[in-house]
Design a protein around this motif. Structure first.
Motif, short mmCIF file in Angstrom:
data_model
loop_
_atom_site.label_atom_id
_atom_site.label_comp_id
_atom_site.label_asym_id
_atom_site.label_seq_id
_atom_site.Cartn_x
_atom_site.Cartn_y
_atom_site.Cartn_z
N TRP A 192 -4.68 12.18 8.39
CA TRP A 192 -4.65 12.04 9.76
C TRP A 192 -5.95 12.07 10.33
O TRP A 192 -6.19 11.24 11.26
N ARG A 193 -6.67 13.11 10.33
CA ARG A 193 -7.80 13.50 10.71
C ARG A 193 -8.88 12.36 10.32
O ARG A 193 -9.40 11.74 11.48
N ASN A 194 -8.92 11.94 9.08
CA ASN A 194 -9.88 10.79 8.88
C ASN A 194 -9.45 9.45 9.35
O ASN A 194 -10.17 8.34 9.87
N LEU A 210 5.60 16.99 -1.91
CA LEU A 210 6.91 16.73 -1.08
C LEU A 210 6.46 16.25 0.38
O LEU A 210 7.34 15.44 1.28
N ARG A 211 5.27 16.82 0.74
CA ARG A 211 4.92 16.46 1.94
C ARG A 211 4.05 15.18 2.59
O ARG A 211 3.98 14.70 3.44
N SER A 212 3.86 14.61 1.18
CA SER A 212 2.95 13.34 1.02
C SER A 212 3.33 12.36 1.85
O SER A 212 2.45 11.62 2.41
N PRO A 213 4.59 11.88 1.82
CA PRO A 213 4.94 10.78 2.69
C PRO A 213 4.65 10.78 4.07
O PRO A 213 4.36 9.86 4.62
N LEU A 214 4.53 12.07 4.74
CA LEU A 214 4.06 12.21 6.28
C LEU A 214 2.73 12.75 6.35
O LEU A 214 2.05 12.45 7.32
N LEU A 215 2.26 13.81 5.31
CA LEU A 215 1.16 14.43 5.41
C LEU A 215 0.52 14.28 3.97
O LEU A 215 0.25 15.26 3.24
N TYR A 225 -3.06 5.12 1.89
CA TYR A 225 -1.84 5.44 2.81
C TYR A 225 -2.40 4.85 4.30
O TYR A 225 -1.79 4.44 4.89
N ALA A 226 -3.84 5.04 4.53
CA ALA A 226 -4.31 4.49 5.89
C ALA A 226 -4.35 3.17 6.01
O ALA A 226 -4.03 2.67 7.15
N LEU A 227 -4.43 2.36 5.01
CA LEU A 227 -4.59 1.07 5.02
C LEU A 227 -3.13 0.29 5.27
O LEU A 227 -2.89 -0.59 6.13
N ALA A 228 -2.11 1.12 4.79
CA ALA A 228 -0.59 0.74 5.36
C ALA A 228 -0.45 1.05 6.98
O ALA A 228 -0.01 0.34 7.83
N VAL A 229 -0.82 2.33 7.14
CA VAL A 229 -0.78 2.62 8.57
C VAL A 229 -1.61 1.71 9.48
O VAL A 229 -0.87 1.16 10.47
N PHE A 230 -3.00 1.56 9.00
CA PHE A 230 -3.83 0.66 10.01
C PHE A 230 -3.13 -0.83 9.99
O PHE A 230 -3.34 -1.32 11.22
N SER A 231 -2.66 -1.24 8.89
CA SER A 231 -2.16 -2.63 9.09
C SER A 231 -0.76 -2.94 9.90
O SER A 231 -0.69 -3.43 10.75
N PHE A 272 0.94 -1.26 -0.07
CA PHE A 272 -0.20 0.00 -0.04
C PHE A 272 0.94 1.42 -0.06
O PHE A 272 0.42 2.39 -0.49
N ALA A 273 1.86 1.23 0.80
CA ALA A 273 2.87 2.27 0.67
C ALA A 273 3.33 2.74 -0.74
O ALA A 273 3.43 3.76 -1.13
N TYR A 274 3.77 1.58 -1.46
CA TYR A 274 4.20 1.63 -2.77
C TYR A 274 3.28 2.48 -3.66
O TYR A 274 3.44 3.25 -4.52
N LEU A 275 2.01 1.83 -3.59
CA LEU A 275 1.03 2.29 -4.51
C LEU A 275 0.73 3.72 -4.04
O LEU A 275 0.51 4.51 -5.19
N PHE A 276 0.72 4.20 -2.79
CA PHE A 276 0.49 5.38 -2.60
C PHE A 276 1.35 6.40 -3.06
O PHE A 276 1.20 7.56 -3.74
N LEU A 277 2.57 6.15 -2.88
CA LEU A 277 3.71 7.02 -3.33
C LEU A 277 3.50 7.03 -5.02
O LEU A 277 3.99 8.11 -5.37
N LEU A 278 3.39 5.81 -5.70
CA LEU A 278 3.62 5.93 -7.14
C LEU A 278 2.51 6.65 -7.46
O LEU A 278 2.57 7.60 -8.59
#
Length: 345
Positions: free
Chosen positions: A182-184, A125-130, A139-145, A91-97
């Motif tokens: 992050w709010r969501n 540029l902020r997207s990996p963290l924000l 992104y959320a699916l990677a964090v939730f996992s 999921f991180a790969y898909l998000f960044l790509l």
């Protein structure tokens, strides 16, 4: 598929038909949301449509995360290496790509939204963290996992209590998190946990729910939404969470009823099995169509209202049509390089 097959709650079964139907509902609401977001910017839509779309937030992402949690339950019991590769890295790969691809596309496709961030370089540029775009769900699916795996040995009651408290406070905006993603995530993590840890209970509810109960839940959601909106109760901690729980129960119940209808169930569930390409691809289609229509026709009134269902169907169909050829020629668009198997949401 027969009613008995829909109802039988076996944890070893890879997919449940009604869950795919629920995912089809969720992804349709996501596309509708983005159509409304783009179409309201030039003033095409009446306020009632915008308000209705806002109220759909109580079911749209909560239902999607519940379904994602149901499918994640088995995967999260695997060793960390497997979870890291198949869920976190994937999921991180898909998000960044796709964040980069969206940025490139929106250098060409006009964005009519006044605060759209898909083509904004600082946001990229902020997207990996924000995360700042509609891709935040990936992104959320990677964090939730990561969170769900790390807390696997923590009491489920404690996990749900903490996640529900966060949802109640953040969802009511009593605690404001400036970043939408992050709010969501703070608001919707509880629904992912319910799917992950309470799968048997969710399946038991699905097995028992009747058409009459589904109708009752629909009335409860409509009445609850009207009361919350009229009395301006959304900022009361826990109100939005409670309404979302009822809305998700209705979404599950409705999905079960549709899953029991021969013919229709296969068509709708087929969409639910292919949410990933629709999620990744539909926004550029919507953005391009709205920008073109604004330049040529600038639809208003009834024309603007009809645009919502028409553009929803066309954007979804175009995404699915493009997915097949793109997957064959460029499999790395939908899977980790070197791994041709596509994991659908």
């Amino acid at each position: 598929m027969t009613e008995q097959t829909v109802q039988a709650p076996t944890p070893t079964r890879a997919r449940l038909l009604w869950v795919d139907v629920a995912k089809a509902f969720a992804i349709t609401l996501v596309v509708v949301h983005h159509v409304v977001t783009f179409a309201k910017a030039p003033g095409w839509l009446p306020d009632a449509v915008v308000t209705l779309n806002d109220q759909a937030a109580t079911v749209r992402m909560p239902l999607f995360f519940l379904a994602s949690g149901l499918f994640a339950a088995g995967a999260l019991s695997r060793p960390w290496g497997v979870v890291a590769r198949k869920r976190v890295l994937f999921f991180a790969y898909l998000f960044l790509l796709w964040t980069v691809l969206r940025f490139a596309l929106f250098q060409v496709v006009p964005d009519v939204r006044p605060h759209g961030l898909d083509g904004d370089l600082p946001a990229l540029l902020r997207s990996p963290l924000l995360p700042g775009t509609g891709l935040w769900f990936i992104y959320a699916l990677a964090v939730f996992s990561v969170l769900a795996k790390a807390t696997l040995r923590v009491s489920v009651a404690v996990q749900l209590a903490v996640a529900a408290a966060a949802s109640a406070v953040v969802g009511s905006e009593r605690l404001w998190i400036d970043n939408l993603a992050w709010r969501n995530m703070a608001t919707y993590y509880v629904f992912f946990l319910v799917g992950t840890h309470l799968r048997r209970h969710v399946e038991a509810f699905a097995a028992r729910v009747t058409a009459a109960a589904t109708a009752g839940l629909a009335v409860a959601v409509a009445a609850g939404s009207a009361v919350v909106l009229r009395a301006d109760l959304e900022t009361v901690p826990g109100v939005r969470l409670a309404l979302s729980c009822v809305a998700v129960a209705f979404g599950v119940a409705l999905a079960v009823q549709v899953a029991r209808v021969p013919g229709l169930n296969g068509v709708v569930a087929g969409l639910g099995e292919r949410t990933l390409p629709v999620y990744l691809l539909h926004v550029p289609f919507v953005a391009a169509a709205v920008a073109l229509l604004e330049a040529v026709l600038a639809p208003r009134g009834t024309a603007g209202l009809l645009l919502v269902p028409v553009l929803t169907v066309l954007a979804g169909a175009a995404s699915l049509a493009l997915h097949g050829p793109a997957r064959r020629r460029l499999p790395w668009l939908f899977a980790l390089p070197g791994r041709r198997r596509v994991v659908l949401l």
